[in-house]
Design an enzyme around this catalytic site. Sequence first.
Site, mmCIF file in Angstrom:
data_model
loop_
_atom_site.group_PDB
_atom_site.id
_atom_site.type_symbol
_atom_site.label_atom_id
_atom_site.label_comp_id
_atom_site.label_asym_id
_atom_site.label_seq_id
_atom_site.Cartn_x
_atom_site.Cartn_y
_atom_site.Cartn_z
ATOM 1 N N VAL A 1 -52.739 -7.958 -7.048
ATOM 2 C CA VAL A 1 -53.340 -7.636 -8.344
ATOM 3 C C VAL A 1 -52.992 -6.195 -8.729
ATOM 4 C CG1 VAL A 1 -55.238 -9.274 -8.034
ATOM 5 C CG2 VAL A 1 -55.533 -6.893 -7.330
ATOM 6 N N CYS B 1 -45.401 2.493 -11.585
ATOM 7 C CA CYS B 1 -45.887 2.897 -10.260
ATOM 8 C C CYS B 1 -45.709 4.365 -9.866
ATOM 9 C CB CYS B 1 -45.258 2.008 -9.201
ATOM 10 S SG CYS B 1 -45.834 0.313 -9.384
ATOM 11 N N LEU C 1 -47.283 4.724 -0.561
ATOM 12 C CA LEU C 1 -47.475 5.829 -1.515
ATOM 13 C C LEU C 1 -46.436 6.920 -1.276
ATOM 14 C CD1 LEU C 1 -51.362 6.404 -1.656
ATOM 15 C CD2 LEU C 1 -49.931 5.130 -3.235
ATOM 16 N N PHE D 1 -38.155 1.053 -19.262
ATOM 17 C CA PHE D 1 -38.166 2.272 -18.438
ATOM 18 C C PHE D 1 -36.933 2.405 -17.564
ATOM 19 C CE2 PHE D 1 -39.187 1.402 -13.936
ATOM 20 C CZ PHE D 1 -39.514 0.055 -13.974
ATOM 21 N N THR E 1 -54.246 3.499 -12.592
ATOM 22 C CA THR E 1 -54.999 4.746 -12.457
ATOM 23 C C THR E 1 -56.350 4.569 -13.152
ATOM 24 O OG1 THR E 1 -52.919 5.956 -12.535
ATOM 25 C CG2 THR E 1 -54.909 7.230 -12.925
HETATM 26 P P1 NAD Z 1 -49.110 -6.771 -12.937
HETATM 27 O O1 NAD Z 1 -50.107 -6.138 -13.816
HETATM 28 O O2 NAD Z 1 -47.804 -7.221 -13.513
HETATM 29 O O3 NAD Z 1 -49.761 -8.061 -12.229
HETATM 30 C C1 NAD Z 1 -51.015 -8.077 -11.655
HETATM 31 C C2 NAD Z 1 -51.695 -9.410 -12.008
HETATM 32 O O4 NAD Z 1 -52.922 -9.519 -11.293
HETATM 33 C C3 NAD Z 1 -52.049 -9.539 -13.502
HETATM 34 O O5 NAD Z 1 -51.383 -10.648 -14.059
HETATM 35 C C4 NAD Z 1 -53.580 -9.726 -13.504
HETATM 36 O O6 NAD Z 1 -54.041 -10.615 -14.499
HETATM 37 C C5 NAD Z 1 -53.817 -10.261 -12.108
HETATM 38 N N1 NAD Z 1 -55.200 -10.105 -11.639
HETATM 39 C C6 NAD Z 1 -55.994 -9.005 -11.702
HETATM 40 N N2 NAD Z 1 -57.192 -9.266 -11.153
HETATM 41 C C7 NAD Z 1 -57.175 -10.552 -10.747
HETATM 42 C C8 NAD Z 1 -58.119 -11.406 -10.094
HETATM 43 N N3 NAD Z 1 -59.349 -10.970 -9.765
HETATM 44 N N4 NAD Z 1 -57.760 -12.673 -9.825
HETATM 45 C C9 NAD Z 1 -56.543 -13.147 -10.166
HETATM 46 N N5 NAD Z 1 -55.597 -12.373 -10.768
HETATM 47 C C10 NAD Z 1 -55.906 -11.099 -11.054
HETATM 48 O O7 NAD Z 1 -48.852 -5.754 -11.733
HETATM 49 P P2 NAD Z 1 -47.553 -5.651 -10.802
HETATM 50 O O8 NAD Z 1 -46.522 -4.804 -11.445
HETATM 51 O O9 NAD Z 1 -47.192 -7.007 -10.309
HETATM 52 O O10 NAD Z 1 -48.158 -4.788 -9.601
HETATM 53 C C11 NAD Z 1 -49.096 -5.337 -8.712
HETATM 54 C C12 NAD Z 1 -49.287 -4.383 -7.550
HETATM 55 O O11 NAD Z 1 -48.038 -4.235 -6.859
HETATM 56 C C13 NAD Z 1 -49.705 -2.974 -7.949
HETATM 57 O O12 NAD Z 1 -50.562 -2.461 -6.970
HETATM 58 C C14 NAD Z 1 -48.393 -2.196 -7.952
HETATM 59 O O13 NAD Z 1 -48.582 -0.837 -7.666
HETATM 60 C C15 NAD Z 1 -47.656 -2.854 -6.808
HETATM 61 N N6 NAD Z 1 -46.179 -2.793 -6.893
HETATM 62 C C16 NAD Z 1 -45.553 -3.004 -8.094
HETATM 63 C C17 NAD Z 1 -44.153 -2.997 -8.142
HETATM 64 C C18 NAD Z 1 -43.421 -3.217 -9.431
HETATM 65 O O14 NAD Z 1 -42.204 -3.057 -9.428
HETATM 66 N N7 NAD Z 1 -44.051 -3.582 -10.522
HETATM 67 C C19 NAD Z 1 -43.414 -2.808 -6.966
HETATM 68 C C20 NAD Z 1 -44.110 -2.618 -5.764
HETATM 69 C C21 NAD Z 1 -45.491 -2.619 -5.748
HETATM 70 C C1 UGA Z 2 -39.922 1.980 -7.744
HETATM 71 C C2 UGA Z 2 -39.338 2.034 -6.333
HETATM 72 O O1 UGA Z 2 -37.926 2.234 -6.426
HETATM 73 C C3 UGA Z 2 -39.635 0.760 -5.566
HETATM 74 O O2 UGA Z 2 -39.170 0.899 -4.223
HETATM 75 C C4 UGA Z 2 -41.151 0.511 -5.568
HETATM 76 O O3 UGA Z 2 -41.439 -0.696 -4.915
HETATM 77 C C5 UGA Z 2 -41.636 0.452 -7.000
HETATM 78 O O4 UGA Z 2 -41.309 1.695 -7.669
HETATM 79 C C6 UGA Z 2 -43.104 0.309 -7.121
HETATM 80 O O5 UGA Z 2 -43.838 0.594 -6.220
HETATM 81 O O6 UGA Z 2 -43.459 -0.105 -8.225
HETATM 82 P P1 UGA Z 2 -39.191 0.895 -10.054
HETATM 83 O O7 UGA Z 2 -40.222 1.789 -10.620
HETATM 84 O O8 UGA Z 2 -39.200 -0.531 -10.411
HETATM 85 O O9 UGA Z 2 -39.241 0.947 -8.453
HETATM 86 O O10 UGA Z 2 -37.744 1.448 -10.446
HETATM 87 P P2 UGA Z 2 -36.822 2.634 -9.886
HETATM 88 O O11 UGA Z 2 -35.464 2.115 -9.734
HETATM 89 O O12 UGA Z 2 -37.404 3.327 -8.727
HETATM 90 O O13 UGA Z 2 -36.810 3.640 -11.119
HETATM 91 C C7 UGA Z 2 -37.971 4.367 -11.487
HETATM 92 C C8 UGA Z 2 -37.629 5.335 -12.600
HETATM 93 O O14 UGA Z 2 -36.832 6.418 -12.124
HETATM 94 C C9 UGA Z 2 -36.849 4.683 -13.746
HETATM 95 O O15 UGA Z 2 -37.346 5.170 -14.967
HETATM 96 C C10 UGA Z 2 -35.434 5.157 -13.488
HETATM 97 O O16 UGA Z 2 -34.654 5.170 -14.643
HETATM 98 C C11 UGA Z 2 -35.685 6.558 -12.937
HETATM 99 N N1 UGA Z 2 -34.576 7.085 -12.115
HETATM 100 C C12 UGA Z 2 -34.242 6.478 -10.949
HETATM 101 C C13 UGA Z 2 -33.903 8.206 -12.538
HETATM 102 O O17 UGA Z 2 -34.209 8.788 -13.595
HETATM 103 N N2 UGA Z 2 -32.879 8.706 -11.766
HETATM 104 C C14 UGA Z 2 -32.511 8.108 -10.603
HETATM 105 O O18 UGA Z 2 -31.576 8.617 -9.940
HETATM 106 C C15 UGA Z 2 -33.212 6.969 -10.192
#
Ligand code: NAD
Ligand code: UGA
Length: 464
Positions: free
Chosen positions: A89, A275, A220, A337, A93
Amino acid sequence: MKFKKNILCIGAGYVGGPSMAMIAHKCPDYRVTVVDINKARIDAWNSAELPVYEPGLDAIIKKTRGKNLFFAKDIENQIQENDIIFVSVNTPTKTFGAGAGKAADLQFLEKTARQILEHSQSPKIVIEKSTLPVKTALAMERILASAKGKITFDVLSNPEFMAEGSAMTDLENPDRVLIGSRETQSGLTARAQLVDIYARWIPAEKIITSNIWSSELSKLVANAFLAQRVSSINSISALCEKTDADISEVARAVGMDGRIGSKFLKASIGFGGSCFKKDILNLVYLCSYYGLQEVADYWESVIKINEYQQDRFMANILGNMFNTLAGKKICILGFAFKADTGDTRESPAVYITRKLLAEHAEVVISDPKALKNAAIDLAHDEGKISYIEDPYRAASGCHALAILTDWELYKKLDFQKIYKSMIKPAFIFDGRNFIDHKKCFDIGFNVYPIGKPALSRFEDQPSV
Ligand code: NAD
Ligand code: UGA
């Protein structure tokens, strides 16, 4: 058909959908179900237009959906029927109360834990896949332990490291998979079960295990280190612009040192995405919470440089376009982004657009995948905004182009054709150092890259 394992994921977002699709694809004898409180999102996962654009995702969904991958709405039943539950989920922040603006908002996680508690009738392994502050597993365990010994729960931490735009290749071939657990007999047994799942396609040496707190904290820290590299190179881009050094040359020379490495050294408009900022703020909050103010300040500076980079970009546009943008049309090429995603969360493009609107510029936004999200982001902003997918039509009649996303297609644009259709003098502000600057200058544009000398027909910036 009887499946060997039944796996559930709560949260069908950017992480839950793709990561569970990969497990289903690699483990055809496991049944994988993904649920979400957002019913429209589940409908979208079950439709031809998936809620997330990710290269390669469509093909895997087509192969697995309805066979061993299911997107469902009956959360309660699914909790009952599955023994291994990933929690993916959102953890944004916090915007209110103590720690507002920095700490993670854990309300969705806590609600999920309570739902699991309420509907479980057999022992479960509960896996934190969301990114969480260190020590969250303790809270999760305490909530789940209130079952008063009737049912046992093992909480594991298995943070996700995939990046958007490359999620499927990252999930298929990750640098590592991290699994943290309690070092008790039952914790270790649960950990072994999760290792078994990943071992189906990931080499054993890439599946690393640790204590649960190290696992939570590593996620983190990994994001903080990646973002720190972007801020480091961006800070030096500012110095390059003052000294006629070239940031690409500096990054190449620095990155060729094997100890430093060449990745994540691309100067840019600044990092975006859902993130990096939230996870660093979370780290900053944790450090302050534990009384480590110097450490908190150190990591906070990564975010400050990111904001500074976006402000610098905006100041460059304004300064070089004769200190007035009122009534001028600026075409934003790229709103996502980063390339290969439609995600606009924390995209620098949102910030730049708002700054342009504040200067009374007219903004034309172009992007191959992110226009829907852009329109949602800017729905309440006042000013003249239009959304045009075709970059040629978008640029026509504009005074300047601002390249904000590194979409491959922008490299191949016919800039001669674009130049002809624009108001002169025509400007390009390349927030990604992505296009051929010399070629565009020769066509007639005034070109302003990041961290490189400008290619301009005007000697000095005019002052007002
Ligand atoms: P997201 O907002 O796309 O998806 C989260 C989903 O969880 C939403 O669809 C929401 O409706 C659902 N949700 C919330 N509460 C719920 C509940 N009680 N029951 C069922 N569903 C519920 O978020 P995301 O980008 O997939 O990120 C999820 C987590 O993974 C975050 O902690 C984020 O930091 C982490 N993360 C994200 C990325 C990324 O690239 N987006 C990469 C690594 C880690
Ligand atoms: C990042 C991490 O790379 C993943 O490992 C992590 O799982 C994820 O966050 C997360 O926790 O959500 P993401 O944010 O999807 O992934 O994309 P990145 O490729 O890391 O790029 C992040 C931002 O940095 C983008 O806006 C990208 O354009 C920028 N960036 C990246 C730069 O400006 N310069 C670079 O050299 C690399």
